[in-house]
Design an enzyme around this catalytic site. Structure first.
Site, PDB file in Angstrom:
ATOM      1  N   GLU A 283      -5.979  -3.240  -0.568  1.00 22.58           N
ATOM      2  CA  GLU A 283      -6.349  -4.351   0.333  1.00 22.58           C
ATOM      3  C   GLU A 283      -7.607  -5.244  -0.400  1.00 22.58           C
ATOM      4  O   GLU A 283      -7.772  -6.115   0.306  1.00 22.58           O
ATOM      5  CB  GLU A 283      -6.831  -4.020   1.619  1.00 22.58           C
ATOM      6  CG  GLU A 283      -5.462  -3.462   2.333  1.00 22.58           C
ATOM      7  CD  GLU A 283      -5.258  -2.027   2.115  1.00 22.58           C
ATOM      8  OE1 GLU A 283      -5.691  -1.449   1.325  1.00 22.58           O
ATOM      9  OE2 GLU A 283      -4.420  -1.406   2.929  1.00 22.58           O
TER      10      GLU A 283
ATOM     11  N   THR B  98       0.808  -1.066   0.003  1.00 22.75           N
ATOM     12  CA  THR B  98       0.080   0.224  -0.109  1.00 22.75           C
ATOM     13  C   THR B  98       1.112   1.176   0.086  1.00 22.75           C
ATOM     14  O   THR B  98       1.933   1.384   0.688  1.00 22.75           O
ATOM     15  CB  THR B  98      -0.850   0.099   1.292  1.00 22.75           C
ATOM     16  OG1 THR B  98       0.048   0.220   2.505  1.00 22.75           O
ATOM     17  CG2 THR B  98      -1.755  -1.003   1.270  1.00 22.75           C
TER      18      THR B  98
ATOM     19  N   LYS C  71     -13.088  18.129  12.664  1.00 27.72           N
ATOM     20  CA  LYS C  71     -14.067  18.042  13.566  1.00 27.72           C
ATOM     21  C   LYS C  71     -14.049  19.545  14.003  1.00 27.72           C
ATOM     22  O   LYS C  71     -13.010  20.157  14.578  1.00 27.72           O
ATOM     23  CB  LYS C  71     -13.528  17.141  14.486  1.00 27.72           C
ATOM     24  CG  LYS C  71     -14.835  16.936  15.606  1.00 27.72           C
ATOM     25  CD  LYS C  71     -14.547  15.500  16.533  1.00 27.72           C
ATOM     26  CE  LYS C  71     -15.944  15.106  17.108  1.00 27.72           C
ATOM     27  NZ  LYS C  71     -15.707  13.934  17.802  1.00 27.72           N
TER      28      LYS C  71
ATOM     29  N   TRP D  76     -18.757  16.694  12.571  1.00 28.19           N
ATOM     30  CA  TRP D  76     -17.794  16.363  11.464  1.00 28.19           C
ATOM     31  C   TRP D  76     -18.307  17.393  10.467  1.00 28.19           C
ATOM     32  O   TRP D  76     -19.237  17.465  10.248  1.00 28.19           O
ATOM     33  CB  TRP D  76     -18.234  15.032  11.421  1.00 28.19           C
ATOM     34  CG  TRP D  76     -17.877  14.071  12.405  1.00 28.19           C
ATOM     35  CD1 TRP D  76     -18.450  13.345  13.149  1.00 28.19           C
ATOM     36  CD2 TRP D  76     -16.400  13.862  12.854  1.00 28.19           C
ATOM     37  NE1 TRP D  76     -17.890  12.645  13.927  1.00 28.19           N
ATOM     38  CE2 TRP D  76     -16.636  13.043  13.897  1.00 28.19           C
ATOM     39  CE3 TRP D  76     -15.188  14.101  12.678  1.00 28.19           C
ATOM     40  CZ2 TRP D  76     -15.352  12.532  14.626  1.00 28.19           C
ATOM     41  CZ3 TRP D  76     -14.081  13.919  13.375  1.00 28.19           C
ATOM     42  CH2 TRP D  76     -14.410  12.898  14.394  1.00 28.19           C
TER      43      TRP D  76
HETATM   44  P1  AMP Z   1      -5.275   2.372  -2.645  1.00 24.63           P
HETATM   45  O1  AMP Z   1      -4.990   1.211  -1.698  1.00 24.63           O
HETATM   46  O2  AMP Z   1      -3.943   3.224  -2.687  1.00 24.63           O
HETATM   47  O3  AMP Z   1      -6.000   2.204  -3.751  1.00 24.63           O
HETATM   48  O4  AMP Z   1      -6.139   3.541  -1.836  1.00 24.63           O
HETATM   49  C1  AMP Z   1      -7.475   3.042  -1.060  1.00 24.63           C
HETATM   50  C2  AMP Z   1      -8.178   4.516  -0.768  1.00 24.63           C
HETATM   51  O5  AMP Z   1      -8.521   5.224  -1.748  1.00 24.63           O
HETATM   52  C3  AMP Z   1      -9.499   4.110   0.043  1.00 24.63           C
HETATM   53  O6  AMP Z   1      -9.265   3.677   1.202  1.00 24.63           O
HETATM   54  C4  AMP Z   1     -10.301   5.271  -0.144  1.00 24.63           C
HETATM   55  O7  AMP Z   1      -9.679   6.146   0.838  1.00 24.63           O
HETATM   56  C5  AMP Z   1      -9.583   5.828  -1.241  1.00 24.63           C
HETATM   57  N1  AMP Z   1     -10.642   5.615  -2.399  1.00 24.63           N
HETATM   58  C6  AMP Z   1     -10.702   4.706  -3.489  1.00 24.63           C
HETATM   59  N2  AMP Z   1     -11.562   4.957  -4.377  1.00 24.63           N
HETATM   60  C7  AMP Z   1     -12.326   6.152  -4.010  1.00 24.63           C
HETATM   61  C8  AMP Z   1     -13.427   6.553  -4.295  1.00 24.63           C
HETATM   62  N3  AMP Z   1     -14.066   6.211  -5.431  1.00 24.63           N
HETATM   63  N4  AMP Z   1     -13.957   7.626  -3.855  1.00 24.63           N
HETATM   64  C9  AMP Z   1     -13.210   8.007  -2.574  1.00 24.63           C
HETATM   65  N5  AMP Z   1     -12.037   7.548  -2.165  1.00 24.63           N
HETATM   66  C10 AMP Z   1     -11.798   6.505  -2.775  1.00 24.63           C
END
Ligand code: AMP
Length: 541
Positions: free
Chosen positions: A328, A181, A437, A442
């Site tokens: 994940e 990640t 916050k 929120w």
């Molecule tokens: P990654 O593992 O780098 O793909 O990041 C995952 C994170 O990207 C998620 O936990 C979200 O916070 C963000 N994310 C993925 N898809 C979206 C979406 N469509 N809208 C908002 N946030 C997203």
């Protein structure tokens, strides 16, 4: 009583066998670094994937060993996507946008034995090459050139006989691939995908009512193969036999539009920052490109602003499909397609639903935990999203310190703060660490950002929390204006005031030339927080 079906293992080898048997003549196209196009067929691809498996075995790679890639998206990367897992080894894609220190940590933590690297990326690789312990560096270059001390990918394949490939007996729970990640805090963490997870994820992605990728599609993932397996699209596309187009290093709007037009692309996928750039280019030159076959721009990775979804649809007739996922979750978790019950709703309502992150795909379960237990699906109450399913990580690789990301009853804690509405549509409000916050209540930075990005003069916007004596925190808007456009702070505040409660509207908005990005192309809010950490906003009333 047990069922009496065959014990058929779900492995990537079955996808390759199907592609070989059914789609031999279909094409795979790559934009090369010199901007020319490389084309070959699925027959060439499966033959070379087997050659790669044989070549790796000759180098001493054994089942379970990690083989890293440091590559753009191209046909050799696709060969590795299948050739490595097919012989029982684990494909480890490295994100080339990460800092060399992180890359060093990741390669050493994963204990990669072989690393495949693009010749054009050797200068980037040189920034951490001396600090990692891999046994073989294999250089990918169409002409087969490789510097001293490295091996040539093309020469290795030339010397390998695909008929010598013997498919090992793979268990569907064996690891096939691995990604770390690219979080903005803490050490990167590894996710180990099983063959089973990828096969089931491919089926779910191909389903009607999901991304619906099929044989007649021409698929171009803009999301790189080094990020969350290009959202699994190369696996899905190979399973269904779609034509595949890889953009190589050319991810700028004009190159992508050329690729779309030339190859008559039907499905493409990437993060909103890519689409915001593409939309601006299309707006400047409407009608220049023939995108008549394009049926879906899949957007995920960050929230797709409603204004962007409308812009593509109303000005260019292009349909954005909003999806949510994580490294994940392999990564597909939810897709925002409209239930039939929404068809008769007014257009504005339908856009609101399309801008949500959507409903979980089959076999993925969602729930959101608030301060007092799991929140009702009322579309209002905030909670941290938890997920489970056959392609959701059950643990991080060798990372006992991150056990708290998993609940006692076996769900994964995403760190995303969401609401879920009565129809099951999930909407991201924030990352837990990005929530604002103010006076004990929120404020969703994502909602404010999306609204700001809906203003005609705004190219990009991020909203962060800044400390405030009276309210603890207040939102600060950070805005990049479109080229040649102007807007005042008061105008933007007025725009927000029409859409949100008064106390949500930031007192201050700063204009910047650009917003820093993470390795995945998302807004790097931690850098903005650092930049504005002493910020003194005008006091809120
Ligand atoms: P990654 O593992 O780098 O793909 O990041 C995952 C994170 O990207 C998620 O936990 C979200 O916070 C963000 N994310 C993925 N898809 C979206 C979406 N469509 N809208 C908002 N946030 C997203």
């Amino acid at each position: 009583m047990k069922g009496s079906m065959m014990d058929y293992q779900l492995t990537l080898s079955s996808i390759v066998k199907r592609a070989e048997a059914l789609f031999g003549a279909k094409e795979i196209i790559t934009r090369l670094p010199d901007r020319s196009f490389h084309r070959y067929t699925y027959t060439d691809f499966t033959r070379r994937a087997k050659k790669l498996a044989v070549a790796l075995a000759k180098l001493g790679v054994r089942p379970g060993d990690r083989v890293a890639t440091f590559c753009w998206s191209h046909h050799q990367h696709l060969e590795a996507y299948f050739g490595v897992p097919m012989m029982g080894a684990v494909l480890h894609t490295l994100n080339l946008r990460l800092h060399p220190d992180d890359l060093t940590y990741i390669v050493n933590h994963a204990e990669d034995r072989v690393l495949l690297v693009d010749k054009v990326l050797l200068p980037l690789f040189a920034r951490f090459q001396d600090r990692i312990k891999v046994e073989h560096v294999v250089v990918i270059d169409e002409a087969g050139e490789a510097p001293e001390g490295t091996l040539s990918y093309e020469v290795l394949l030339d010397d390998a006989d695909e008929n010598a490939f013997q498919a090992p007996d793979l268990d569907e729970n064996d690891a096939a691939a691995m990604c770390y990640t690219s979080g903005t805090t803490g050490r990167p963490k590894g996710v180990l995908y099983s063959h089973r997870a990828i096969v089931l994820h491919s089926l779910a992605s191909a389903m009607a009512g999901s991304l619906a990728i099929q044989e007649s599609d021409v698929v171009l993932p803009v999301v790189p193969m080094f990020h969350a397996n290009a959202w699994g699209m190369p696996f899905t596309a190979t399973m269904v036999g779609a034509t595949q187009v890889f953009p190589g290093p050319h991810l700028d709007p004009v190159s992508l539009l050329e690729d779309y037009q030339q190859e008559q692309v039907t499905v493409t996928a990437g993060v909103p920052t890519i689409w915001l750039g593409l939309l601006q280019t299309l707006d400047k030159k409407p009608g220049t490109y023939d995108l008549s076959r394009m049926r879906a721009l899949i957007v995920g990775g960050s929230a797709a602003p409603e204004g962007m979804i409308r812009g593509f649809q109303e000005r260019h007739g292009l349909t954005v499909v909003h999806a949510w996922g994580m490294t994940e979750t392999t990564p597909l978790g939810t897709v925002s397609l409209l239930w039939s019950s929404l068809e008769s709703e007014p257009e504005d309502t339908r856009y609101k639903y399309r801008a949500k992150q959507g409903v979980p795909v089959p076999l993925v379960e969602i729930r959101a935990r608030g301060t007092d237990g799991y929140v009702p699906w009322d579309g209002k109450t905030y909670g941290e999203l938890e997920v489970r399913g056959p392609w959701v990580a059950g643990a991080y690789y060798n990372s006992p310190e991150s056990a708290d990301r998993f609940t006692e009853d076996g769900w994964f804690r995403t760190g995303d703060v969401v609401t879920i509405d009565p129809l099951g549509y999930m909407e991201i409000q924030d990352r837990t660490k990005d929530l604002i916050k103010s006076g004990g209540e929120w404020i969703s930075s994502v909602a404010l950002e999306n609204a700001l990005m809906g203003h005609p003069a705004v190219a990009e916007a991020a909203v962060i929390a800044v400390p405030d004596e009276r309210w603890q925190e207040r939102p600060l808007g950070v805005v990049v204006l479109k080229e040649g456009q102007a807007a005042t702070v008061e105008e933007l505040r007025g725009w927000l005031a029409d859409r949100f409660a008064k106390w949500w509207v930031p007192e201050a908005i700063e204009f910047v030339p650009e917003i820093p990005r993470t390795a995945a192309g998302k807004f790097l809010k931690s850098a903005l927080r650092e930049k504005f950490h002493n910020y003194q906003p005008p006091t809120a009333s």
